[in-house]
Write a protein that holds these residues in place. Structure first.
Motif, PDB file in Angstrom:
ATOM      1  N   ALA A 139       0.993  -1.804   0.277  1.00 12.01           N
ATOM      2  CA  ALA A 139      -0.051   0.328  -0.023  1.00 12.01           C
ATOM      3  C   ALA A 139       0.733   1.284  -0.168  1.00 12.01           C
ATOM      4  O   ALA A 139       1.033   2.112  -0.451  1.00 12.01           O
ATOM      5  N   LYS A 140       1.884   1.034   0.288  1.00 10.67           N
ATOM      6  CA  LYS A 140       2.844   2.097   0.647  1.00 10.67           C
ATOM      7  C   LYS A 140       3.210   2.774  -0.966  1.00 10.67           C
ATOM      8  O   LYS A 140       3.743   3.462  -1.803  1.00 10.67           O
ATOM      9  N   LEU A 141       3.475   2.024  -2.283  1.00 10.17           N
ATOM     10  CA  LEU A 141       3.918   2.235  -3.618  1.00 10.17           C
ATOM     11  C   LEU A 141       3.222   2.025  -4.412  1.00 10.17           C
ATOM     12  O   LEU A 141       2.839   2.147  -5.024  1.00 10.17           O
ATOM     13  N   HIS A 142       1.510   1.284  -3.973  1.00  9.44           N
ATOM     14  CA  HIS A 142       0.899   1.004  -5.147  1.00  9.44           C
ATOM     15  C   HIS A 142      -0.478   1.126  -4.621  1.00  9.44           C
ATOM     16  O   HIS A 142      -1.050   1.484  -3.622  1.00  9.44           O
ATOM     17  N   GLN A 143      -1.306   1.393  -5.622  1.00  6.59           N
ATOM     18  CA  GLN A 143      -2.566   1.891  -5.493  1.00  6.59           C
ATOM     19  C   GLN A 143      -3.914   0.541  -6.714  1.00  6.59           C
ATOM     20  O   GLN A 143      -3.787   0.639  -7.331  1.00  6.59           O
ATOM     21  N   ALA A 144      -4.794  -0.129  -5.171  1.00 13.14           N
ATOM     22  CA  ALA A 144      -5.480  -1.238  -5.924  1.00 13.14           C
ATOM     23  C   ALA A 144      -6.321  -0.695  -6.588  1.00 13.14           C
ATOM     24  O   ALA A 144      -6.757   0.391  -6.184  1.00 13.14           O
ATOM     25  N   MET A 145      -6.398  -1.057  -8.160  1.00  3.91           N
ATOM     26  CA  MET A 145      -6.914  -0.457  -8.957  1.00  3.91           C
ATOM     27  C   MET A 145      -8.771  -1.036  -8.697  1.00  3.91           C
ATOM     28  O   MET A 145      -9.451  -0.570  -9.389  1.00  3.91           O
ATOM     29  N   PHE A 146      -8.343  -2.519  -9.058  1.00  4.85           N
ATOM     30  CA  PHE A 146      -9.688  -3.555  -8.851  1.00  4.85           C
ATOM     31  C   PHE A 146      -9.296  -4.609  -7.900  1.00  4.85           C
ATOM     32  O   PHE A 146      -7.751  -4.688  -8.194  1.00  4.85           O
ATOM     33  N   GLU A 147      -9.827  -5.604  -7.689  1.00  6.12           N
ATOM     34  CA  GLU A 147      -9.192  -6.630  -7.167  1.00  6.12           C
ATOM     35  C   GLU A 147     -10.515  -7.536  -7.953  1.00  6.12           C
ATOM     36  O   GLU A 147     -11.692  -8.079  -8.435  1.00  6.12           O
ATOM     37  N   ALA A 148     -10.441  -8.499  -7.978  1.00  8.38           N
ATOM     38  CA  ALA A 148     -10.928 -10.035  -8.980  1.00  8.38           C
ATOM     39  C   ALA A 148      -9.925 -11.932  -8.403  1.00  8.38           C
ATOM     40  O   ALA A 148      -8.731 -10.950  -8.256  1.00  8.38           O
ATOM     41  N   PRO A 149     -11.593 -12.023  -8.252  1.00 13.66           N
ATOM     42  CA  PRO A 149     -10.519 -13.314  -7.911  1.00 13.66           C
ATOM     43  C   PRO A 149      -9.662 -14.170  -9.681  1.00 13.66           C
ATOM     44  O   PRO A 149     -10.840 -14.805 -10.089  1.00 13.66           O
ATOM     45  N   VAL A 150      -8.712 -14.667  -8.880  1.00 14.73           N
ATOM     46  CA  VAL A 150      -8.088 -15.246 -10.124  1.00 14.73           C
ATOM     47  C   VAL A 150      -7.644 -16.479  -9.699  1.00 14.73           C
ATOM     48  O   VAL A 150      -6.634 -16.951  -8.520  1.00 14.73           O
ATOM     49  N   PRO A 151      -7.838 -17.492 -10.797  1.00 19.03           N
ATOM     50  CA  PRO A 151      -7.748 -18.671 -10.070  1.00 19.03           C
ATOM     51  C   PRO A 151      -5.436 -18.784  -9.727  1.00 19.03           C
ATOM     52  O   PRO A 151      -5.059 -18.482 -10.864  1.00 19.03           O
ATOM     53  N   ASN A 152      -4.933 -19.826  -8.705  1.00 21.22           N
ATOM     54  CA  ASN A 152      -4.479 -19.852  -9.245  1.00 21.22           C
ATOM     55  C   ASN A 152      -3.101 -18.161  -8.670  1.00 21.22           C
ATOM     56  O   ASN A 152      -1.818 -18.369  -8.632  1.00 21.22           O
ATOM     57  N   THR A 153      -3.449 -17.806  -7.336  1.00 23.70           N
ATOM     58  CA  THR A 153      -2.940 -17.363  -7.135  1.00 23.70           C
ATOM     59  C   THR A 153      -3.320 -16.517  -5.638  1.00 23.70           C
ATOM     60  O   THR A 153      -4.562 -17.091  -5.579  1.00 23.70           O
ATOM     61  N   GLN A 154      -2.253 -15.848  -5.142  1.00 28.01           N
ATOM     62  CA  GLN A 154      -2.153 -15.747  -3.502  1.00 28.01           C
ATOM     63  C   GLN A 154      -3.147 -14.585  -3.225  1.00 28.01           C
ATOM     64  O   GLN A 154      -3.052 -13.387  -3.879  1.00 28.01           O
ATOM     65  N   LYS A 155      -4.142 -14.341  -2.424  1.00 23.42           N
ATOM     66  CA  LYS A 155      -4.793 -12.531  -2.068  1.00 23.42           C
ATOM     67  C   LYS A 155      -3.740 -12.456  -1.499  1.00 23.42           C
ATOM     68  O   LYS A 155      -2.224 -12.119  -0.889  1.00 23.42           O
ATOM     69  N   GLY A 156      -4.020 -10.468  -2.378  1.00 23.60           N
ATOM     70  CA  GLY A 156      -3.293 -10.206  -2.213  1.00 23.60           C
ATOM     71  C   GLY A 156      -1.303  -9.497  -3.181  1.00 23.60           C
ATOM     72  O   GLY A 156      -0.955  -8.635  -2.844  1.00 23.60           O
ATOM     73  N   SER A 157      -1.776 -10.542  -4.475  1.00 27.60           N
ATOM     74  CA  SER A 157      -0.857 -10.453  -4.388  1.00 27.60           C
ATOM     75  C   SER A 157      -1.414  -9.908  -6.487  1.00 27.60           C
ATOM     76  O   SER A 157      -2.710  -9.840  -6.130  1.00 27.60           O
ATOM     77  N   ILE A 158       0.271  -9.145  -6.864  1.00 25.51           N
ATOM     78  CA  ILE A 158      -0.340  -8.323  -7.720  1.00 25.51           C
ATOM     79  C   ILE A 158      -0.871  -8.910  -9.160  1.00 25.51           C
ATOM     80  O   ILE A 158       0.219 -10.155  -9.607  1.00 25.51           O
ATOM     81  N   ILE A 159      -1.876  -9.164  -9.346  1.00 28.41           N
ATOM     82  CA  ILE A 159      -2.523 -10.160 -11.323  1.00 28.41           C
ATOM     83  C   ILE A 159      -1.815  -9.024 -12.158  1.00 28.41           C
ATOM     84  O   ILE A 159      -2.247  -9.678 -13.243  1.00 28.41           O
ATOM     85  N   GLN A 160      -2.048  -7.216 -12.452  1.00 28.31           N
ATOM     86  CA  GLN A 160      -2.146  -6.484 -13.406  1.00 28.31           C
ATOM     87  C   GLN A 160      -1.212  -5.465 -13.118  1.00 28.31           C
ATOM     88  O   GLN A 160      -1.944  -4.691 -11.909  1.00 28.31           O
ATOM     89  N   VAL A 161      -0.350  -5.018 -14.657  1.00 30.73           N
ATOM     90  CA  VAL A 161       0.355  -3.378 -13.633  1.00 30.73           C
ATOM     91  C   VAL A 161      -0.333  -2.508 -14.536  1.00 30.73           C
ATOM     92  O   VAL A 161      -0.297  -3.097 -16.041  1.00 30.73           O
ATOM     93  N   MET A 162      -1.335  -1.476 -14.125  1.00 34.56           N
ATOM     94  CA  MET A 162      -2.250  -0.387 -15.140  1.00 34.56           C
ATOM     95  C   MET A 162      -0.623   0.634 -15.399  1.00 34.56           C
ATOM     96  O   MET A 162      -0.599   1.279 -16.781  1.00 34.56           O
ATOM     97  N   ALA A 163      -0.562   0.781 -15.029  1.00 41.14           N
ATOM     98  CA  ALA A 163       0.372   2.398 -15.283  1.00 41.14           C
ATOM     99  C   ALA A 163       1.894   1.890 -13.397  1.00 41.14           C
ATOM    100  O   ALA A 163       1.017   1.244 -12.858  1.00 41.14           O
ATOM    101  N   PRO A 164       2.959   2.390 -13.918  1.00 46.76           N
ATOM    102  CA  PRO A 164       4.217   2.249 -12.963  1.00 46.76           C
ATOM    103  C   PRO A 164       4.040   3.684 -12.144  1.00 46.76           C
ATOM    104  O   PRO A 164       3.431   4.569 -12.361  1.00 46.76           O
ATOM    105  N   GLY A 165       4.834   3.235 -10.934  1.00 44.05           N
ATOM    106  CA  GLY A 165       4.261   4.574 -10.174  1.00 44.05           C
ATOM    107  C   GLY A 165       5.956   5.154  -9.898  1.00 44.05           C
ATOM    108  O   GLY A 165       7.065   4.339 -10.229  1.00 44.05           O
TER     109      GLY A 165
END
Length: 197
Positions: A139-165
């Motif tokens: 949360a100090k470096l990233h802003q979550a634009m959306f949350e989605a349940p994606v198979p074979n991922t852990q809760k709180g892991s990044i699934i897509q990068v829309m824009a770098p910080g």
């Protein structure tokens, strides 16, 4: 008899009389007693020490302000230039092989412009924060634009990068815009093949 509202005024008069009496401690020749002189010396030493300490604090504060101005003075300009970086990135992402063949010089010019912009950012301590897919959301470096349940991922892991910080020094200019997994089930283990068993 004086009112309570007159008390602060009377206190001021008493303090003034005490100061006058202290000044009248001098003897007939106008000289202070040794004890009074020592008290005056001690008071002056105390004032001098406090003035020196205050001067040192002002010097340190001015040095810190100068360093901050040097490091973070361009923050507003850098933040405004982030949209230029984003637009160049979007333009470069839309280029396909046919356009690269037709307008190779233009494409190369766009790529060189983006590299130069990043080089200027780096010279001024503006650093890109580019998380990878699968990284843990911070949360100090990233802003979550959306949350989605994606198979074979852990809760709180990044699934897509829309824009770098980007950061400047140790401050965040803009958080990386990411999508985050809301998967509550544990990641599935890969199935073993017949050869592995």
């Amino acid at each position: 008899m004086a009112d309570d509202k007159d008390q602060p005024f009377l206190d001021d008069i008493d303090a003034l009389e005490a100061e006058i009496e202290a000044e009248e401690v001098a003897d007939e020749d106008g000289l202070l007693t040794p004890e009074d002189m020592q008290a005056e010396i001690d008071a002056l030493k105390d004032r001098l020490i406090r003035a020196l300490a205050e001067g040192e604090n002002i010097r340190k504060r001015a040095e810190r302000d100068r360093r901050d101005a040097e490091m973070y003075g361009g923050t507003k300009l850098a933040r405004d230039l982030l949209s230029v970086h984003d637009n160049l990135s979007r333009a470069l992402e839309t280029i396909d092989d046919s356009l690269r063949e037709q307008a190779g010089g233009l494409v190369e010019g766009l790529e060189l412009t983006q590299r130069e912009l990043l080089s200027v950012f780096e010279r001024h301590r503006v650093v890109m924060v580019a998380p990878e897919i699968g990284d843990r959301f911070d949360a100090k470096l990233h802003q979550a634009m959306f949350e989605a349940p994606v198979p074979n991922t852990q809760k709180g892991s990044i699934i897509q990068v829309m824009a770098p910080g980007f950061t400047i020094g140790d401050r965040l200019l803009r958080a990386a815009h990411v999508g985050v997994s809301s998967n509550t089930a544990p990641a599935a283990e890969p199935k073993k093949t017949d050869a592995e068993t």
